[in-house]
Design a protein around this motif. Structure first.
Motif, PDB file in Angstrom:
ATOM      1  N   ILE A   1       2.906  46.197  34.645  1.00  0.00           N
ATOM      2  CA  ILE A   1       4.196  45.823  35.235  1.00  0.00           C
ATOM      3  C   ILE A   1       5.283  46.777  34.757  1.00  0.00           C
ATOM      4  CG2 ILE A   1       5.975  44.043  35.260  1.00  0.00           C
ATOM      5  CD1 ILE A   1       3.769  41.993  35.100  1.00  0.00           C
TER       6      ILE A   1
ATOM      7  N   LEU B   1       7.531  49.124  37.182  1.00  0.00           N
ATOM      8  CA  LEU B   1       8.996  49.101  37.262  1.00  0.00           C
ATOM      9  C   LEU B   1       9.566  50.497  37.057  1.00  0.00           C
ATOM     10  CD1 LEU B   1       9.788  45.831  35.284  1.00  0.00           C
ATOM     11  CD2 LEU B   1       9.957  46.187  37.719  1.00  0.00           C
TER      12      LEU B   1
ATOM     13  N   SER C   1      15.064  41.402  37.247  1.00  0.00           N
ATOM     14  CA  SER C   1      14.753  42.831  37.377  1.00  0.00           C
ATOM     15  C   SER C   1      14.117  43.117  38.730  1.00  0.00           C
ATOM     16  CB  SER C   1      13.834  43.275  36.253  1.00  0.00           C
ATOM     17  OG  SER C   1      12.530  42.860  36.503  1.00  0.00           O
TER      18      SER C   1
ATOM     19  N   THR D   1      18.773  46.445  33.817  1.00  0.00           N
ATOM     20  CA  THR D   1      17.910  45.275  33.640  1.00  0.00           C
ATOM     21  C   THR D   1      16.443  45.661  33.795  1.00  0.00           C
ATOM     22  OG1 THR D   1      19.657  44.097  34.760  1.00  0.00           O
ATOM     23  CG2 THR D   1      17.631  42.886  34.361  1.00  0.00           C
ATOM     24  N   ILE D   2      16.177  46.487  34.804  1.00  0.00           N
ATOM     25  CA  ILE D   2      14.789  46.867  35.063  1.00  0.00           C
ATOM     26  C   ILE D   2      14.240  47.651  33.881  1.00  0.00           C
ATOM     27  CG2 ILE D   2      13.295  48.137  36.622  1.00  0.00           C
ATOM     28  CD1 ILE D   2      15.368  47.646  38.775  1.00  0.00           C
TER      29      ILE D   2
ATOM     30  N   PHE E   1      10.945  47.827  29.135  1.00  0.00           N
ATOM     31  CA  PHE E   1      10.826  48.036  27.686  1.00  0.00           C
ATOM     32  C   PHE E   1      10.159  46.835  27.024  1.00  0.00           C
ATOM     33  CE2 PHE E   1      12.861  47.133  23.560  1.00  0.00           C
ATOM     34  CZ  PHE E   1      12.299  48.148  22.837  1.00  0.00           C
ATOM     35  N   GLY E   2      10.537  45.616  27.465  1.00  0.00           N
ATOM     36  CA  GLY E   2       9.935  44.415  26.881  1.00  0.00           C
ATOM     37  C   GLY E   2       8.431  44.407  27.068  1.00  0.00           C
ATOM     38  N   PHE E   3       7.978  44.724  28.280  1.00  0.00           N
ATOM     39  CA  PHE E   3       6.529  44.725  28.513  1.00  0.00           C
ATOM     40  C   PHE E   3       5.856  45.866  27.758  1.00  0.00           C
ATOM     41  CE2 PHE E   3       7.525  42.144  32.335  1.00  0.00           C
ATOM     42  CZ  PHE E   3       6.645  41.122  32.082  1.00  0.00           C
TER      43      PHE E   3
ATOM     44  N   GLY F   1      14.597  36.860  33.189  1.00  0.00           N
ATOM     45  CA  GLY F   1      14.750  38.304  33.005  1.00  0.00           C
ATOM     46  C   GLY F   1      13.895  39.082  33.983  1.00  0.00           C
TER      47      GLY F   1
ATOM     48  N   THR G   1      17.849  42.289  24.284  1.00  0.00           N
ATOM     49  CA  THR G   1      18.120  43.538  25.002  1.00  0.00           C
ATOM     50  C   THR G   1      18.938  43.293  26.268  1.00  0.00           C
ATOM     51  OG1 THR G   1      15.955  43.288  26.001  1.00  0.00           O
ATOM     52  CG2 THR G   1      16.120  44.799  24.175  1.00  0.00           C
ATOM     53  N   LEU G   2      18.645  42.195  26.981  1.00  0.00           N
ATOM     54  CA  LEU G   2      19.347  41.992  28.248  1.00  0.00           C
ATOM     55  C   LEU G   2      20.775  41.501  28.045  1.00  0.00           C
ATOM     56  CD1 LEU G   2      17.028  40.448  30.932  1.00  0.00           C
ATOM     57  CD2 LEU G   2      18.025  42.699  30.809  1.00  0.00           C
TER      58      LEU G   2
ATOM     59  N   PHE H   1       8.617  37.613  22.677  1.00  0.00           N
ATOM     60  CA  PHE H   1       8.946  38.272  23.940  1.00  0.00           C
ATOM     61  C   PHE H   1      10.290  37.772  24.452  1.00  0.00           C
ATOM     62  CE2 PHE H   1       7.239  39.203  28.467  1.00  0.00           C
ATOM     63  CZ  PHE H   1       7.932  40.380  28.464  1.00  0.00           C
TER      64      PHE H   1
ATOM     65  N   ILE I   1      13.050  39.272  22.396  1.00  0.00           N
ATOM     66  CA  ILE I   1      13.279  40.687  22.731  1.00  0.00           C
ATOM     67  C   ILE I   1      14.056  40.795  24.032  1.00  0.00           C
ATOM     68  CG2 ILE I   1      12.110  42.791  23.474  1.00  0.00           C
ATOM     69  CD1 ILE I   1       9.892  42.047  21.501  1.00  0.00           C
ATOM     70  N   ILE I   2      13.631  40.007  25.031  1.00  0.00           N
ATOM     71  CA  ILE I   2      14.318  40.098  26.331  1.00  0.00           C
ATOM     72  C   ILE I   2      15.758  39.599  26.210  1.00  0.00           C
ATOM     73  CG2 ILE I   2      14.371  39.024  28.610  1.00  0.00           C
ATOM     74  CD1 ILE I   2      11.544  39.595  28.918  1.00  0.00           C
TER      75      ILE I   2
ATOM     76  N   TYR J   1      15.227  47.455  30.816  1.00  0.00           N
ATOM     77  CA  TYR J   1      15.032  46.568  29.659  1.00  0.00           C
ATOM     78  C   TYR J   1      13.775  45.729  29.809  1.00  0.00           C
ATOM     79  CZ  TYR J   1      19.345  47.431  27.127  1.00  0.00           C
ATOM     80  OH  TYR J   1      20.315  47.994  26.375  1.00  0.00           O
ATOM     81  N   ILE J   2      13.534  45.211  31.010  1.00  0.00           N
ATOM     82  CA  ILE J   2      12.326  44.398  31.207  1.00  0.00           C
ATOM     83  C   ILE J   2      11.096  45.270  31.028  1.00  0.00           C
ATOM     84  CG2 ILE J   2      11.016  43.053  32.890  1.00  0.00           C
ATOM     85  CD1 ILE J   2      13.341  41.570  31.886  1.00  0.00           C
TER      86      ILE J   2
ATOM     87  N   GLU K   1      16.779  43.170  41.300  1.00  0.00           N
ATOM     88  CA  GLU K   1      17.533  44.430  41.318  1.00  0.00           C
ATOM     89  C   GLU K   1      16.749  45.552  41.972  1.00  0.00           C
ATOM     90  OE1 GLU K   1      19.071  46.035  37.761  1.00  0.00           O
ATOM     91  OE2 GLU K   1      20.468  44.380  37.441  1.00  0.00           O
ATOM     92  N   LEU K   2      15.434  45.510  41.777  1.00  0.00           N
ATOM     93  CA  LEU K   2      14.612  46.615  42.277  1.00  0.00           C
ATOM     94  C   LEU K   2      14.456  46.555  43.788  1.00  0.00           C
ATOM     95  CD1 LEU K   2      12.958  48.989  41.192  1.00  0.00           C
ATOM     96  CD2 LEU K   2      10.985  47.526  41.184  1.00  0.00           C
TER      97      LEU K   2
END
Lengths: 85, 108, 272, 497
Positions: free
Chosen positions: D188, D192, C26, D219-220, D225-227, C22, B104-105, B97, B100-101, D222-223, C29-30
């Motif tokens: 989650i 998002l 996020s 960023t949101i 996507f991770g979950f 991370g 991608t980030l 995890f 991946i983060i 991508y996060i 940002e939200l």
């Protein structure tokens, strides 16, 4: 409106249904105690919002009875009597 | 560096510890095939890193080949890491995890 | 926890840090940037259905979603009872190790005080009627079905604690399973009137916001729960339609599910 | 496919019939009627999914909102925002559900004939397992997606626990533990997505992201996507969660594993396509998915080589072939997605052949370990032939169906510029054959050293099921268009018509 009575009727039917599931002996004094408690409880909970009639539980501004609580208690006791034992 | 034949010897020694009798040759076949397959797999996988950048792929290829040959037989380690122990799965889960983060980030 | 000591532990902590940074960035940002989207349209339509926005959204706007969330409770109970030993299957042809059978809990009720002994049963009865009141109130206030089930089973648990094996609330195996099945099955079948008359599953034919249901169905399902809303702007009439019925079904399902879990864990499960 | 209705009658029934069947059989518990009710319901589901036309279902009958005219419409052709949540039943959904319900029919017949008396709850779990699979493949909104994954994982636990052995209890508990992490992770992710777009419908989410963008809030995404990836891993058993999923496959009865693997393939396809639709344009997304698939493929097949029980070998091969499915979807090209979905269809079919053969071994006294040799080929030559044909299909040998989808996948990966992936796919199929033949040789072909039940009666349902699915593998292998004509229009039509 009929929508103000039908909750009480449903509560009565459900009370009978669950009353049949009671196994312990209930004396007359206990039944009276439970009904009195339920009336007190009904006063505490008050009528539902959007009810505007006596049968809906609304008596005067600031004072209302939660009718389903009372009918449910009566229903439970009747259900218990129906089942016998 | 280990050659294939010494790798075979090592695997045999490892298996001798918990296997005896009938199943022996059958299981040995599985292990040695698995070992060779896994080596090829990770080398091809290292080559795939060219989708990110070409120099990275070359470095990975050399590194992975050297490490794999040095650490043979790798299949024992793979089997150990593959255990269904909850903590181990959780550990790899976290690592995946995080990677991946991170990719991608902050990869782009 | 040996797996997470040493080097692996440090790596795991670093991984957790990366994930945390991370995720928090996020959320950062939200914050303040949430788009209202469809909820604006929902809000503009909600008053058409019932005086109760929450029940409307949960039961009227979402389809199988809510039904399956109800089924999750049911499945959870069935699976829990399976772990205890209800409904464990074996191959006829190939004997295996005997399935686990849990023993009932041991009760020590000698220390019960006199007050508890005499007031336990009335308390359980009043809790029952309170639960019933909650579910019938749901046509005018939010939710209700799930809460009713939880209150009822709390009464059951309370009576079990007070009286042990001589539980005055004697939910039998068949009653619990039956009421759970009636609840979830009833919930599922309440979609049928809408499906047969309009083609949409779980269409709230009592409320009939879009005017596509036949008037007879609107009368049957809508009239029993029609209320008058006396507001400053005038008197409005609205009906929650099938939502109160769904609430009762939901309550039955939850009583069956949680009751089954309590029953199996307290009294064990023996095949007769 | 001229008119696509927004209230297709068949969609609710495909879910409601298994749900009601589950409730009824659970309540009946140990009556004989369970057998008839469950077989009839399974056949009904199969029939409905075969005859159903294509279309949408908008639950609870709320129309779409047309933003150009500010009116409400029941016409799904207009690009409006969906108020209610929707399911879509198209050609791809049809072939997936038809094959899953075919497996369900045989699974139910085998379970009711081969298991002990108290089978109500177990069969209820199997029906709900099918229902969750059917929901996830038809779903086009975030709420139903989440609840299908959630209930799907809980039901997997129930199916595994049903066999009551200590090993299945352990497997179930471990799997349930991760459902807590991955299920809430998916929640989650969806929260998002809902936060930045405001719409629960997947098509609306995609449209909002395409039209309005995400306003610098990548960023949101991508996060999220991770979950999403976590739940993908969990639902389909991709690495690194494959030890738990393969344990689940190995610890349940083979007939249940057939439905379990169908469900997880459907989950992989459905969640994978939703991920591609929402996140597909972001950089690094496809790469992450490709690497995950490749690692799953190779770990699954390598670990399968080390197993010493036929059930566990099949369990790990299922994991490995899930990697093939996800690889096709991860490539993101039309060809790749066709290959991935086609591979899922084929995979469900040939793995069912192997699993049904494995179920037949229980009638010889549970001889699935490769440590002993049982010489079953002599006692039941047809079973041996079936398992060999199943193994050939699984390893992509023509004229079986595995060959057709793997060749599409290989071409897709070469066309996408990754010849290495083609090499890996070839290696996976070869190694699959090695892993399977090892076990088949020990159990079926080698002269017997261990005693097995002398006159085992294999039920007719197993024989019929096995040969029916073998015939299917050959038909699809010789004439792949029979399956591709369902898949290609779905992909070429831009995912959703």
């Amino acid at each position: 409106m009929i929508g103000e009575i039908s909750p009480s009727i449903i509560a009565f039917i459900l009370g009978i249904l669950f009353g049949t599931q009671l196994a312990h002996k209930i004396t007359g004094r206990m039944a009276a105690l439970v009904i009195i408690f339920s009336i007190v409880g009904a006063l505490l909970f008050g009528a539902f919002t959007f009810t505007y009639s006596i049968y809906g539980g609304y008596i005067m501004p600031g004072l209302g009875l939660s009718m389903p609580l009372i009918t449910a208690t009566i229903g439970i006791i009747i259900g218990k009597l129906l089942k016998g034992e | 560096m280990t050659s294939i034949s010494t790798s075979y010897e090592k695997l045999k020694k490892f298996l001798d510890e918990f296997i005896s009798g009938n199943g022996y040759t059958n299981i040995m076949t599985g292990y040695i095939t698995g070992e060779l397959q896994f080596l090829i797999f990770i080398i091809v996988l290292a080559a795939l890193f060219r989708m990110f950048s070409f120099p990275l792929a070359i470095i990975m290829l050399i590194l992975v080949t050297a490490l794999a040959l040095y650490f043979t037989p790798t299949i024992i380690g793979v089997e150990k890491e593959n255990s269904n122990d909850l903590n181990r799965v959780l550990y790899w889960f976290l690592i995946y995890f995080a990677i991946i983060i991170a990719i991608t980030l902050w990869g782009g | 926890m040996n797996e997470l000591r040493g080097k692996r532990g440090i790596l795991a902590v670093i991984a957790l840090l990366i994930i945390g940074i991370g995720f928090l960035s996020s959320l950062f940002e939200l914050a303040g940037n949430v788009r209202p989207g469809v909820s604006q349209i929902y809000n503009s339509l909600a008053h058409l259905v019932a005086p109760n926005n929450i029940a409307t959204w949960v039961y009227d706007w979402r389809g199988y979603d809510t039904l399956l969330e109800t089924a999750v409770i049911y499945v959870g109970a069935v699976v829990s009872a399976m772990v205890i030993g209800r409904g464990v299957v074996q191959m006829k042809s190939c004997p295996q190790e005997p399935p686990a059978q849990s023993k009932p809990l041991e009760f020590h009720i000698e220390t019960l005080t006199v007050i508890l002994k005499y007031l336990g049963l009335p308390a359980a009865i009043l809790l029952f009627s309170y639960g019933i009141m909650v579910v019938t109130a749901s046509s005018t206030s939010g939710g209700g079905g799930f809460q009713c089930g939880v209150i009822m089973t709390a009464a059951y648990l309370l009576a079990a604690i007070f009286y042990g094996k001589n539980n005055p609330i004697r939910f039998g195996k068949r009653f619990i399973i039956g009421i759970g099945a009636a609840g979830l099955g009833g919930y599922t079948l309440l979609g049928l009137p809408g499906f047969l008359t309009t083609g949409f599953w779980q269409y709230n034919i009592g409320a009939d916001v879009w005017g596509i249901a036949p008037s007879i169905m609107r009368f049957i399902f809508g009239e029993p729960f029609r209320l008058s809303l006396v507001l400053k702007e005038g008197v409005f009439f609205s009906s929650p339609g099938i939502i109160p019925l769904i609430n009762v079904a939901e309550a039955f399902n939850v009583i069956g599910a949680i009751g089954l879990i309590y029953f199996a864990f307290i009294y064990g499960w023996q095949e007769e | 496919m001229t008119t696509i209705p927004s209230n297709l009658w068949s969609i609710p029934l495909i879910v409601a019939i298994p749900l009601l069947a589950a409730i009824v059989v659970n309540a009946l518990y140990d009556k004989r009627a369970i057998r008839y009710i469950s077989i009839i319901s399974a056949l009904l589901t199969l029939g409905i999914s075969i005859i159903s036309p294509y279309g949408y279902h908008w639950f609870t009958g709320h129309p779409a909102f047309d933003p150009t005219t500010f009116t409400f419409t029941f016409d799904p052709g207009i690009p409006g925002f969906r108020l209610s949540l929707e399911f879509f039943f198209g050609p791809m959904q049809q072939i997936m559900i038809v094959i899953s319900s075919l497996i369900l029919v045989f699974c139910v017949i085998m379970a009711t004939s081969g298991l002990t008396k108290h089978q109500g709850p177990y069969l209820a779990m199997i029906f709900l397992l099918f229902a969750s699979a059917a929901i996830i493949i038809m779903v086009n909104d975030l709420y139903h997606l989440w609840i299908a994954v959630e209930i799907g994982s809980l039901i997997v636990v129930g199916v595994v626990v049903g066999s009551g052995t200590s090993i299945s209890h352990k497997a179930a508990l471990k799997y349930a533990y991760f459902s807590a992490i991955c299920g809430s992770g998916l929640a989650i992710a969806l929260a998002l997505l809902l936060g930045i777009t405001g719409f629960p419908n997947v098509s609306d989410v995609v449209r909002v992201i395409n039209i309005f963008g995400v306003g610098g809030m990548e960023t949101i995404l991508y996060i999220s996507f991770g979950f999403f990836i976590l739940s993908w891993m969990y639902a389909g058993g991709l690495a690194p969660l494959h030890p738990l999923k393969s344990e689940v496959y190995g610890a349940s009865y083979p007939h249940a594993t057939a439905v379990l693997q169908a469900q997880s393939k459907l989950m992989l396809v459905a969640i994978g396509i939703i991920m591609l639709r929402i996140f597909g344009t972001l950089p690094f997304v496809k790469e992450v998915m490709i690497f995950l698939s490749i690692i799953t493929m190779m770990l699954g097949v390598v670990i399968a080589l080390l197993q010493i029980d036929f059930r566990w070998i099949i369990a790990y091969l299922i994991i490995s072939h899930s990697g093939l499915v996800t690889l096709g979807i991860a490539l993101g090209t039309k060809e790749g997605i066709i290959g991935g979905i086609f591979q899922a269809v084929n995979d469900i079919i040939y793995m069912s052949v192997l699993l049904f053969c494995c179920e037949a071994l229980y009638y010889f006294g549970g001889a699935t370990s490769t440590r002993g040799s049982f010489g079953i080929a002599k006692k039941s030559p047809w079973l041996c032939a079936a398992v060999l044909l199943g193994a050939f299909a699984a390893s992509g040998i023509p004229p079986f169906n595995g060959f057709q989808s793997e060749i599409i996948l290989i071409q897709a990966s070469i066309n996408a510029g990754f010849p290495e992936i083609a090499v890996i796919i070839l290696m996976v199929s070869v190694t699959t054959l090695i892993a399977l033949l090892r076990a088949i040789y020990r159990i079926f072909l080698k002269p017997p050293e261990n005693e097995v039940a002398a006159n085992a009666q294999i039920p007719k349902s197993i024989t019929i099921g096995t040969w029916l699915f073998i015939i299917l593998t050959i038909i699809i292998g010789v004439y792949p268009d029979i399956a591709l004509r369902f898949i290609v229009p779905f992909v070429e039509g831009g995912f959703l018509p």
